[in-house]
Write an enzyme that holds these catalytic residues in place. Structure first.
Site, PDB file in Angstrom:
ATOM      1  N   HIS A 114      49.684 -33.699  37.869  1.00  0.00           N
ATOM      2  CA  HIS A 114      48.601 -32.728  38.008  1.00  0.00           C
ATOM      3  C   HIS A 114      48.417 -32.483  39.508  1.00  0.00           C
ATOM      4  O   HIS A 114      48.660 -33.374  40.313  1.00  0.00           O
ATOM      5  CB  HIS A 114      47.337 -33.361  37.402  1.00  0.00           C
ATOM      6  CG  HIS A 114      46.160 -32.459  37.310  1.00  0.00           C
ATOM      7  ND1 HIS A 114      45.320 -32.225  38.373  1.00  0.00           N
ATOM      8  CD2 HIS A 114      45.668 -31.732  36.281  1.00  0.00           C
ATOM      9  CE1 HIS A 114      44.347 -31.402  37.993  1.00  0.00           C
ATOM     10  NE2 HIS A 114      44.537 -31.082  36.725  1.00  0.00           N
ATOM     11  N   ASP A 158      47.450 -42.482  37.600  1.00  0.00           N
ATOM     12  CA  ASP A 158      46.439 -41.491  37.219  1.00  0.00           C
ATOM     13  C   ASP A 158      46.322 -41.555  35.691  1.00  0.00           C
ATOM     14  O   ASP A 158      47.202 -41.090  34.969  1.00  0.00           O
ATOM     15  CB  ASP A 158      46.901 -40.118  37.715  1.00  0.00           C
ATOM     16  CG  ASP A 158      46.112 -38.970  37.102  1.00  0.00           C
ATOM     17  OD1 ASP A 158      45.205 -39.220  36.283  1.00  0.00           O
ATOM     18  OD2 ASP A 158      46.423 -37.814  37.441  1.00  0.00           O
ATOM     19  N   GLN A 190      44.731 -38.785  31.419  1.00  0.00           N
ATOM     20  CA  GLN A 190      45.119 -38.370  30.065  1.00  0.00           C
ATOM     21  C   GLN A 190      45.523 -39.547  29.176  1.00  0.00           C
ATOM     22  O   GLN A 190      45.921 -39.346  28.029  1.00  0.00           O
ATOM     23  CB  GLN A 190      46.286 -37.365  30.130  1.00  0.00           C
ATOM     24  CG  GLN A 190      45.942 -36.081  30.842  1.00  0.00           C
ATOM     25  CD  GLN A 190      44.898 -35.232  30.107  1.00  0.00           C
ATOM     26  OE1 GLN A 190      44.644 -35.425  28.908  1.00  0.00           O
ATOM     27  NE2 GLN A 190      44.287 -34.306  30.810  1.00  0.00           N
ATOM     28  N   LYS A 223      36.631 -36.772  30.137  1.00  0.00           N
ATOM     29  CA  LYS A 223      37.764 -36.680  29.195  1.00  0.00           C
ATOM     30  C   LYS A 223      37.706 -37.795  28.145  1.00  0.00           C
ATOM     31  O   LYS A 223      38.531 -37.831  27.226  1.00  0.00           O
ATOM     32  CB  LYS A 223      39.089 -36.735  29.960  1.00  0.00           C
ATOM     33  CG  LYS A 223      39.331 -35.510  30.848  1.00  0.00           C
ATOM     34  CD  LYS A 223      40.728 -35.505  31.404  1.00  0.00           C
ATOM     35  CE  LYS A 223      40.890 -34.678  32.657  1.00  0.00           C
ATOM     36  NZ  LYS A 223      40.976 -33.243  32.432  1.00  0.00           N
ATOM     37  N   CYS A 273      47.248 -26.648  36.023  1.00  0.00           N
ATOM     38  CA  CYS A 273      47.263 -27.354  37.318  1.00  0.00           C
ATOM     39  C   CYS A 273      48.517 -28.187  37.499  1.00  0.00           C
ATOM     40  O   CYS A 273      48.469 -29.289  38.083  1.00  0.00           O
ATOM     41  CB  CYS A 273      46.016 -28.228  37.504  1.00  0.00           C
ATOM     42  SG  CYS A 273      44.486 -27.301  37.471  1.00  0.00           S
TER      43      CYS A 273
HETATM   44  N1  7TS Z   1      45.012 -36.011  36.401  1.00  0.00           N
HETATM   45  C1  7TS Z   1      45.368 -35.525  35.212  1.00  0.00           C
HETATM   46  C2  7TS Z   1      46.604 -36.054  34.548  1.00  0.00           C
HETATM   47  C3  7TS Z   1      44.578 -34.538  34.611  1.00  0.00           C
HETATM   48  O1  7TS Z   1      44.938 -34.077  33.421  1.00  0.00           O
HETATM   49  C4  7TS Z   1      43.422 -34.079  35.267  1.00  0.00           C
HETATM   50  C5  7TS Z   1      42.582 -32.965  34.697  1.00  0.00           C
HETATM   51  C6  7TS Z   1      43.087 -34.651  36.494  1.00  0.00           C
HETATM   52  C7  7TS Z   1      43.905 -35.614  37.025  1.00  0.00           C
HETATM   53  C8  7TS Z   1      41.852 -34.259  37.232  1.00  0.00           C
HETATM   54  O2  7TS Z   1      40.726 -34.657  36.555  1.00  0.00           O
HETATM   55  P1  7TS Z   1      39.258 -34.194  37.040  1.00  0.00           P
HETATM   56  O3  7TS Z   1      38.359 -34.647  35.970  1.00  0.00           O
HETATM   57  O4  7TS Z   1      39.015 -34.837  38.348  1.00  0.00           O
HETATM   58  O5  7TS Z   1      39.330 -32.688  37.163  1.00  0.00           O
HETATM   59  N2  7TS Z   1      43.254 -32.154  33.787  1.00  0.00           N
HETATM   60  C9  7TS Z   1      42.837 -30.957  33.300  1.00  0.00           C
HETATM   61  C10 7TS Z   1      43.554 -30.238  32.341  1.00  0.00           C
HETATM   62  O6  7TS Z   1      44.613 -30.600  31.839  1.00  0.00           O
HETATM   63  N3  7TS Z   1      42.905 -29.102  32.071  1.00  0.00           N
HETATM   64  O7  7TS Z   1      41.777 -29.086  32.792  1.00  0.00           O
HETATM   65  C11 7TS Z   1      41.727 -30.226  33.558  1.00  0.00           C
END
Ligand code: 7TS
Length: 399
Positions: free
Chosen positions: A118, A193, A196, A219, A357
């Site tokens: 990401h 990370d 997910q 999430k 992203c």
């Molecule tokens: N890493 C992964 C693998 C992600 O899927 C996301 C967000 C992030 C980091 C960042 O997370 P945040 O909560 O700090 O924004 N992924 C997504 C997505 O797949 N669609 O919207 C956000």
């Protein structure tokens, strides 16, 4: 299932005059009433600033906040709760580590990330490399969306390996245990990370031997604006903080400041107490259902959706790894993913379209983006049927 869905009022709402089918869980999950209530209860009965006052309310807020930290420790099976740092989210957690490493890295050092990351696990490392003079190396992937891992990508110059546990765009579960073991053989640290992974299966940071592990509250059925950075004690103690302010100091004079011990060194300013308390409730919610039950339910949804969608003429799956979590990216030949997403939305079906992203993944497949359905605890086989019918209708209108 009915009792789980009952806990999410939003699932009873309509979108564009149709019952909502929410399949954008990888972007953010919906919240059970008990999480919303826990936050309301905190503000209604227990709110004050933490770690400061001698008065009872401040102590109560501090206690709830620290209980949330302990709940996260337990959830990740970390050794000690002072290794759990509350952040704004996964992005903030990665930036905390990358900004600290920026000052530890030197010219000639290497940071290894993967093609599957990401943007939030790419850009902070690009910044850290740019400012420190270190170089950024990439773990390649294959046409199935699996990492082509080889220990030969590492060298004694490798100081950090930062990879996701599960890809948000393709659902690939990465071989992080092997990567961690190989990286440690050259004394490189590893950041995982887990944005997910944490929604889908149990995580044991000690068994993984991860040096840093990050995730977002929103999430995992918790609130937005809260996330977690886990780190090994020695590494956290060595890592410089990237924000200064109240709560993160031991002593301040104009000539010198000494920092508070971990985790407070990384929690400058008033933290998101309500967020942490909401996250605590969300982790309780997931634990009560059971991580194994969650994983097996979502796996059934993934297999069923893959099988049913594959019957649609012109469907092309992007990301066909052997080992996947419940994320399904696809294209319909002759139709732009955005148009499919808009038509599905008119049917009340929420999916994500675009590059998610992860532009380097889209560049690899030479596509503008995908349609992504991602499943959570509350999704049903009937909703998969609705998705399949929706994609068929969209295809017949667009192609
Ligand atoms: N890493 C992964 C693998 C992600 O899927 C996301 C967000 C992030 C980091 C960042 O997370 P945040 O909560 O700090 O924004 N992924 C997504 C997505 O797949 N669609 O919207 C956000």
């Amino acid at each position: 299932m009915a009792s789980i869905r009952e806990q999410f009022p939003i699932l009873k709402t309509q979108v564009n005059g149709k019952p909502l089918v929410y399949l954008d869980n990888a972007a953010s999950t919906q919240k059970p009433t008990r999480v919303v209530n826990a936050i309301a209860q905190y503000y209604n009965t227990s709110h004050s600033n933490v770690h400061r006052g001698v008065h009872s309310l401040s102590q109560k807020a501090t206690q709830l906040f620290e209980e949330a930290r302990e709940a996260v420790r337990n959830y990740l099976n970390a050794e000690s709760s002072d290794q759990i740092i509350f952040t704004k989210g996964c992005t903030d957690a990665i930036n905390t580590v990358a900004s600290g490493y920026e000052r530890l890295l030197k010219k000639g050092d290497e940071v290894l990330i993967s093609h599957l990351e990401h943007h939030s696990n790419i850009v902070p490392w690009q910044m850290a490399c740019e400012r420190s003079g270190a170089s950024l190396k990439i773990i390649p992937m294959n046409h199935k969306g699996e990492l082509e891992w080889s220990a030969s990508l590492l060298s004694p110059r490798t100081k950090m390996v930062a990879v996701n546990h599960v890809s948000n765009a393709l659902g690939t579960i990465n071989p992080i245990q092997q990567i961690i073991a190989d990286a440690h053989a050259v004394s490189a640290a590893v950041l995982i990370d887990g944005a997910q992974a944490t929604p889908h299966f149990a995580i044991d940071v000690q068994a993984l031997d991860a040096d840093f592990y990050t995730f977002s509250g929103h999430k995992v059925y918790g609130p937005t604006g809260v996330g977690v950075l886990y780190g090994k004690r020695a590494l956290l103690e060595k890592l410089p903080p990237y924000q200064g302010g109240g709560d993160m100091i031991k002593t301040v004079t104009f000539s010198k400041t000494t920092y508070a011990p971990i985790p407070f060194k990384f929690e400058a300013g008033t933290p998101n107490m309500a967020g942490a308390i909401g996250l605590h409730e969300a982790l309780n919610f997931m634990s009560e259902i059971g991580l194994e039950a969650i994983a097996s339910h979502e796996n059934r949804l993934l297999l069923y959706a893959t099988e049913e969608l594959s019957r649609i003429p012109g469907i092309r799956f992007i990301g066909t790894a052997e080992n996947k979590a419940s994320v399904l990216s696809f294209l319909v030949e002759g139709a732009h993913p955005y148009d499919v997403g808009v038509l599905l939305d008119q049917m009340g079906i929420a999916v994500r379209t675009g590059h998610h992203c992860t532009q380097p993944i889209m560049d690899y497949f030479e596509i503008p983006g995908t349609v992504r359905a991602s499943f959570g605890i509350y999704n049903t086989m009937e909703e998969v049927d609705q998705l399949v019918r929706g994609v068929m209708r969209s295809a017949s209108m667009l192609v």
